[in-house]
Every structure is written in C-alpha cells, then in structure tokens.
Design a protein around this motif. Structure first.
Motif, mmCIF file in Angstrom:
data_model
loop_
_atom_site.group_PDB
_atom_site.id
_atom_site.type_symbol
_atom_site.label_atom_id
_atom_site.label_comp_id
_atom_site.label_asym_id
_atom_site.label_seq_id
_atom_site.Cartn_x
_atom_site.Cartn_y
_atom_site.Cartn_z
ATOM 1 N N ILE A 171 14.877 1.056 -4.337
ATOM 2 C CA ILE A 171 15.216 1.712 -5.608
ATOM 3 C C ILE A 171 16.170 2.879 -5.349
ATOM 4 C CG2 ILE A 171 14.275 3.176 -7.450
ATOM 5 C CD1 ILE A 171 11.813 1.238 -7.458
ATOM 6 N N LEU A 181 9.815 -0.689 -1.483
ATOM 7 C CA LEU A 181 10.314 -0.810 -2.850
ATOM 8 C C LEU A 181 10.979 0.496 -3.291
ATOM 9 C CD1 LEU A 181 10.585 -2.524 -5.383
ATOM 10 C CD2 LEU A 181 8.291 -1.785 -6.045
ATOM 11 N N ASN A 182 10.345 1.619 -3.016
ATOM 12 C CA ASN A 182 10.928 2.917 -3.375
ATOM 13 C C ASN A 182 12.253 3.137 -2.652
ATOM 14 O OD1 ASN A 182 8.878 3.633 -5.144
ATOM 15 N ND2 ASN A 182 7.712 4.698 -3.581
ATOM 16 N N LYS A 208 8.007 -2.456 -9.784
ATOM 17 C CA LYS A 208 7.114 -1.348 -9.416
ATOM 18 C C LYS A 208 6.102 -1.059 -10.526
ATOM 19 C CE LYS A 208 7.183 3.404 -7.805
ATOM 20 N NZ LYS A 208 8.036 4.547 -7.452
ATOM 21 N N SER A 209 6.579 -0.967 -11.758
ATOM 22 C CA SER A 209 5.671 -0.627 -12.859
ATOM 23 C C SER A 209 4.651 -1.732 -13.135
ATOM 24 C CB SER A 209 6.452 -0.286 -14.128
ATOM 25 O OG SER A 209 7.087 -1.425 -14.645
ATOM 26 N N LYS A 224 2.200 1.394 0.266
ATOM 27 C CA LYS A 224 2.344 0.203 -0.566
ATOM 28 C C LYS A 224 3.749 0.048 -1.172
ATOM 29 C CE LYS A 224 0.132 -2.133 -4.411
ATOM 30 N NZ LYS A 224 -0.927 -2.117 -5.388
ATOM 31 N N ASN A 225 4.284 1.110 -1.698
ATOM 32 C CA ASN A 225 5.574 1.026 -2.383
ATOM 33 C C ASN A 225 6.735 1.605 -1.578
ATOM 34 O OD1 ASN A 225 4.808 -0.237 -4.831
ATOM 35 N ND2 ASN A 225 3.946 1.682 -5.558
ATOM 36 N N GLY A 250 3.357 -3.478 -10.784
ATOM 37 C CA GLY A 250 2.499 -3.571 -9.603
ATOM 38 C C GLY A 250 2.721 -4.820 -8.787
ATOM 39 N N SER A 260 4.458 -5.066 -6.012
ATOM 40 C CA SER A 260 4.879 -4.778 -4.637
ATOM 41 C C SER A 260 4.122 -5.642 -3.628
ATOM 42 C CB SER A 260 4.746 -3.298 -4.304
ATOM 43 O OG SER A 260 3.424 -2.868 -4.498
ATOM 44 N N LEU A 292 13.976 -3.671 -10.236
ATOM 45 C CA LEU A 292 13.072 -3.104 -9.230
ATOM 46 C C LEU A 292 12.075 -2.128 -9.852
ATOM 47 C CD1 LEU A 292 15.563 -2.542 -6.279
ATOM 48 C CD2 LEU A 292 13.805 -4.323 -6.469
ATOM 49 N N ASN A 293 12.521 -1.355 -10.824
ATOM 50 C CA ASN A 293 11.593 -0.454 -11.517
ATOM 51 C C ASN A 293 10.531 -1.239 -12.277
ATOM 52 O OD1 ASN A 293 12.356 2.203 -10.764
ATOM 53 N ND2 ASN A 293 14.155 2.054 -12.082
#
Length: 148
Positions: free
Chosen positions: A11, A7-8, A53-54, A3-4, A56, A58, A49-50
């Motif tokens: 980051i 995105l990760n 992610k936090s 899922k991330n 949700g 994504s 971006l953080n």
C-alpha cells in the motif's frame, strides 16, 4: 511477520508511486495525460489493496507464492521517495523522470503487488485477472515508448 506488514508495505509503495505521478503531471504539463494514466492505475491498485485490508483478506495473500521481503519494499519506497524529492527540488529532467519511473515499475514490489491483485481477482473474474497482468506490462511499455 505482522499480519498486514507486507500488505501495508505494498500500500505504501502504491501510495508513493501515485504521489510521484501526480507531481510529475504538474512538473511536465505537456505530458500530463501520460503521467495521469499511470497515476489513475496506481490509485486503482491502492483502492483494491485498501479493500483487501479492510475486508481482512491478508490471510489469502499469505497462501500465495513467495512473499516479498520488507527490505525490498522499503528499498522500493526509497526509490519512489528519491524521485519525489528530485521532482520537488525541480532538478529532474523528463529523461531522468522516465528512467526512475521505469525502475519503479519494474521493481519486485510493483510486480508482486500486481500479482497479488491479479491472484485475488482471478478467484472471481478471469477477465479482470488478465487486465491486471496486461496493465503491469502496459506501464512498462508506456514508459519505454515515452523514453524513445
């Protein structure tokens, strides 16, 4: 794909780029303002971006136009890590640092990351969207101008 994962990866690229620019501020103190502006923008992108992610969000990224591959993200991280290693080894000229920074800024990952940020912002604020697109071009132009 996790899922991330994308995105990760984005980051990680932003974090590596910020670290690189921070080291370049120290390496080239006579050009500290130049490197600091790039650093501040990368920190801003990283914070956004953080937050994505936090919160949700994504899933929103998955809905956007073509995703970028993890292989491309990893290649971009390698470029940034290589530059960081050269900075640490004290074996890099300003010309080479600018060339590698330009390569990083023109990478597909930076372009993709800025597009993701701009697309997510555009839902709420057209002015912020335009600023993000302008920031991407500004980084590239700023580095090219410094190279002259």
């Amino acid at each position: 794909m996790a899922k991330n994962e994308i995105l990760n990866g984005c980051i990680k690229v932003e974090k590596t780029a910020a670290s690189m620019y921070k080291k370049l501020m120290k390496k080239f103190p006579d050009r500290k303002d130049f490197w600091n502006e790039l650093f501040d923008d990368e920190i801003s992108h990283l914070a956004f971006l953080n937050d994505v992610k936090s919160l949700g969000l994504s899933d929103e990224i998955k809905k956007m136009d073509p995703s970028i591959s993890i292989a491309v993200i990893n290649k971009t991280v390698k470029v940034a890590n290589d530059l960081t290693a050269k900075i640490t080894e004290d074996s890099i000229s300003m010309k080479k640092a600018l060339s590698m920074a330009l390569k990083l800024e023109e990478s597909m990952v930076e372009t993709y990351t800025n597009k993701v940020i701009a697309d997510l912002i555009s839902c709420e604020d057209e002015l912020s969207y335009k600023k993000m697109v302008t920031d991407e071009k500004k980084h590239i132009n700023k580095i090219k101008k410094m190279m002259k």
